[in-house]
Structure formats: structure tokens, C-alpha cells
Design a protein around this motif. Structure first.
Motif, PDB file in Angstrom:
ATOM      1  N   SER A 149       0.822  -1.203   0.000  1.00  0.00           N
ATOM      2  CA  SER A 149       0.000   0.000   0.000  1.00  0.00           C
ATOM      3  C   SER A 149       0.861   1.259   0.000  1.00  0.00           C
ATOM      4  O   SER A 149       1.950   1.280   0.574  1.00  0.00           O
ATOM      5  CB  SER A 149      -0.888  -0.014   1.252  1.00  0.00           C
ATOM      6  N   HIS A 150       0.353   2.304  -0.630  1.00  0.00           N
ATOM      7  CA  HIS A 150       1.083   3.578  -0.610  1.00  0.00           C
ATOM      8  C   HIS A 150       1.101   4.168   0.801  1.00  0.00           C
ATOM      9  O   HIS A 150       1.909   5.037   1.099  1.00  0.00           O
ATOM     10  CB  HIS A 150       0.472   4.564  -1.613  1.00  0.00           C
ATOM     11  N   ARG A 151       0.228   3.688   1.675  1.00  0.00           N
ATOM     12  CA  ARG A 151       0.216   4.145   3.075  1.00  0.00           C
ATOM     13  C   ARG A 151       1.208   3.392   3.940  1.00  0.00           C
ATOM     14  O   ARG A 151       1.540   3.834   5.035  1.00  0.00           O
ATOM     15  CB  ARG A 151      -1.179   3.997   3.665  1.00  0.00           C
ATOM     16  N   SER A 152       1.687   2.260   3.481  1.00  0.00           N
ATOM     17  CA  SER A 152       2.558   1.414   4.281  1.00  0.00           C
ATOM     18  C   SER A 152       3.792   2.147   4.820  1.00  0.00           C
ATOM     19  O   SER A 152       4.105   2.015   6.005  1.00  0.00           O
ATOM     20  CB  SER A 152       2.968   0.188   3.481  1.00  0.00           C
ATOM     21  N   PRO A 153       4.513   2.916   4.001  1.00  0.00           N
ATOM     22  CA  PRO A 153       5.673   3.633   4.545  1.00  0.00           C
ATOM     23  C   PRO A 153       5.281   4.623   5.639  1.00  0.00           C
ATOM     24  O   PRO A 153       6.006   4.790   6.620  1.00  0.00           O
ATOM     25  CB  PRO A 153       6.257   4.373   3.342  1.00  0.00           C
ATOM     26  N   LEU A 154       4.134   5.255   5.479  1.00  0.00           N
ATOM     27  CA  LEU A 154       3.701   6.228   6.476  1.00  0.00           C
ATOM     28  C   LEU A 154       3.243   5.547   7.758  1.00  0.00           C
ATOM     29  O   LEU A 154       3.442   6.077   8.858  1.00  0.00           O
ATOM     30  CB  LEU A 154       2.606   7.128   5.908  1.00  0.00           C
ATOM     31  N   LEU A 155       2.651   4.366   7.630  1.00  0.00           N
ATOM     32  CA  LEU A 155       2.287   3.605   8.829  1.00  0.00           C
ATOM     33  C   LEU A 155       3.533   3.155   9.585  1.00  0.00           C
ATOM     34  O   LEU A 155       3.591   3.244  10.817  1.00  0.00           O
ATOM     35  CB  LEU A 155       1.429   2.401   8.448  1.00  0.00           C
ATOM     36  N   ALA A 181      11.806   7.514  11.096  1.00  0.00           N
ATOM     37  CA  ALA A 181      10.427   7.914  10.773  1.00  0.00           C
ATOM     38  C   ALA A 181      10.428   9.068   9.781  1.00  0.00           C
ATOM     39  O   ALA A 181       9.673   9.057   8.803  1.00  0.00           O
ATOM     40  CB  ALA A 181       9.675   8.294  12.048  1.00  0.00           C
ATOM     41  N   ALA A 182      11.278  10.054  10.031  1.00  0.00           N
ATOM     42  CA  ALA A 182      11.356  11.202   9.122  1.00  0.00           C
ATOM     43  C   ALA A 182      11.820  10.757   7.735  1.00  0.00           C
ATOM     44  O   ALA A 182      11.272  11.194   6.716  1.00  0.00           O
ATOM     45  CB  ALA A 182      12.303  12.258   9.691  1.00  0.00           C
ATOM     46  N   GLY A 183      12.802   9.874   7.689  1.00  0.00           N
ATOM     47  CA  GLY A 183      13.295   9.381   6.408  1.00  0.00           C
ATOM     48  C   GLY A 183      12.255   8.594   5.638  1.00  0.00           C
ATOM     49  O   GLY A 183      12.163   8.700   4.413  1.00  0.00           O
ATOM     50  N   LEU A 184      11.464   7.812   6.355  1.00  0.00           N
ATOM     51  CA  LEU A 184      10.405   7.039   5.702  1.00  0.00           C
ATOM     52  C   LEU A 184       9.290   7.930   5.179  1.00  0.00           C
ATOM     53  O   LEU A 184       8.623   7.593   4.198  1.00  0.00           O
ATOM     54  CB  LEU A 184       9.824   6.015   6.678  1.00  0.00           C
ATOM     55  N   ALA A 185       9.059   9.039   5.833  1.00  0.00           N
ATOM     56  CA  ALA A 185       7.969   9.933   5.438  1.00  0.00           C
ATOM     57  C   ALA A 185       8.260  10.673   4.130  1.00  0.00           C
ATOM     58  O   ALA A 185       7.332  11.104   3.449  1.00  0.00           O
ATOM     59  CB  ALA A 185       7.686  10.940   6.555  1.00  0.00           C
ATOM     60  N   LEU A 186       9.526  10.795   3.796  1.00  0.00           N
ATOM     61  CA  LEU A 186       9.904  11.540   2.594  1.00  0.00           C
ATOM     62  C   LEU A 186      10.246  10.577   1.455  1.00  0.00           C
ATOM     63  O   LEU A 186      11.156   9.747   1.608  1.00  0.00           O
ATOM     64  CB  LEU A 186      11.115  12.430   2.886  1.00  0.00           C
ATOM     65  N   PRO A 187       9.556  10.674   0.337  1.00  0.00           N
ATOM     66  CA  PRO A 187       9.827   9.745  -0.771  1.00  0.00           C
ATOM     67  C   PRO A 187      11.291   9.718  -1.214  1.00  0.00           C
ATOM     68  O   PRO A 187      11.812   8.667  -1.563  1.00  0.00           O
ATOM     69  CB  PRO A 187       8.925  10.266  -1.896  1.00  0.00           C
ATOM     70  N   ARG A 188      11.953  10.859  -1.157  1.00  0.00           N
ATOM     71  CA  ARG A 188      13.338  10.937  -1.625  1.00  0.00           C
ATOM     72  C   ARG A 188      14.301  10.110  -0.764  1.00  0.00           C
ATOM     73  O   ARG A 188      15.303   9.605  -1.253  1.00  0.00           O
ATOM     74  CB  ARG A 188      13.778  12.401  -1.657  1.00  0.00           C
ATOM     75  N   THR A 189      14.002   9.976   0.524  1.00  0.00           N
ATOM     76  CA  THR A 189      14.888   9.244   1.431  1.00  0.00           C
ATOM     77  C   THR A 189      14.294   7.907   1.889  1.00  0.00           C
ATOM     78  O   THR A 189      14.893   7.207   2.702  1.00  0.00           O
ATOM     79  CB  THR A 189      15.208  10.105   2.669  1.00  0.00           C
TER      80      THR A 189
END
Length: 124
Positions: A2-8, A54-62
Motif C-alpha cells: 500500500s502507498h500508506r505502508s511507509p507512512l504507517l 520515521a522522518a526518512g520514511l515519510a519523505l519519498p526521496r529518502t
């Protein structure tokens, strides 16, 4: 995935990271005695690492690098979970079950982080 998986996953890590600073004592008790320095320093360092991941996962670039690092982090904190399980083996059954139940949960966390890394790599 899911596209939400990284944010979860980022939310899980952020929550854990904040908890390391807000209520450090339970985390101090899980720090293996073989590590140099004070348990509180390790508690704060792992909390800071969780917040950075968490911050790194929230940003697509990192995201890809952070997800790979998160998988490694989950493997790295496993000894603390083992210590907790061993230390809690004489506690009441619900606490003992929670401590031992955490051990196999590391596997899906590692796999989740690896899946996020693979998805981010495919989108890059």
C-alpha cells in the motif's frame, strides 16, 4: 504494498521514538548490560534513531535508504527484546507473554521495512 505502508511504518517508529523520551525508564531496563555507557544514553540514542528513521520514511526521496536502515535497526534492537524476555520470565503470565511475544514480532517488522525499501526502489 500500500502507498500508506511507509507512512504507517513511519508512524510506528515515531511513536516508539517519542516514547523513549517521554517514558525512558522501561526502555532503560531493556538495554543489555554488555553495552558501554549508561542505559539512558542508549535509550535516548535509540529514540533519536527511531525519530530519524520515521522522518526518512515519510519523505519519498529518502524512503528507500530509511527503510533499509529501519530493517537493520529492527535486527539491531533484537538483543534488547531478548534481554527483556529473559528478565521478565519470572513475572506474572501476562507480562511474561508480552515480553516473549515481542520476539517473533521483529520478523514482520524487518520484512515490512524491506518491503517498503523494495517498493521505493521500484518507484525510483
Amino acid at each position: 504494498m500500500s502507498h500508506r505502508s511507509p507512512l504507517l511504518l513511519a508512524g510506528l517508529l515515531a511513536t516508539a521514538g517519542v516514547a523513549h523520551f517521554a517514558v525512558p525508564r522501561p526502555f532503560d531496563a531493556t538495554v543489555p548490560r554488555s553495552l558501554p555507557g549508561s542505559p539512558r544514553a542508549w535509550t535516548y540514542a535509540s529514540g533519536a534513531a527511531e525519530l530519524a528513521l520515521a522522518a526518512g520514511l515519510a519523505l519519498p526521496r529518502t524512503r528507500r535508504a530509511a527503510a533499509r536502515a529501519a530493517a537493520g535497526f529492527f535486527v539491531g534492537v533484537f538483543p534488547a527484546n531478548v534481554k527483556m524476555a529473559l528478565d521478565w520470565r519470572d513475572r506474572p503470565a501476562p507480562q511474561r507473554a508480552a515480553a516473549f511475544g515481542r520476539l517473533p514480532l521483529q520478523v514482520p517488522l524487518v520484512l515490512w521495512a524491506r518491503g517498503v525499501a523494495r517498493t521505493a526502489e521500484a518507484r525510483a
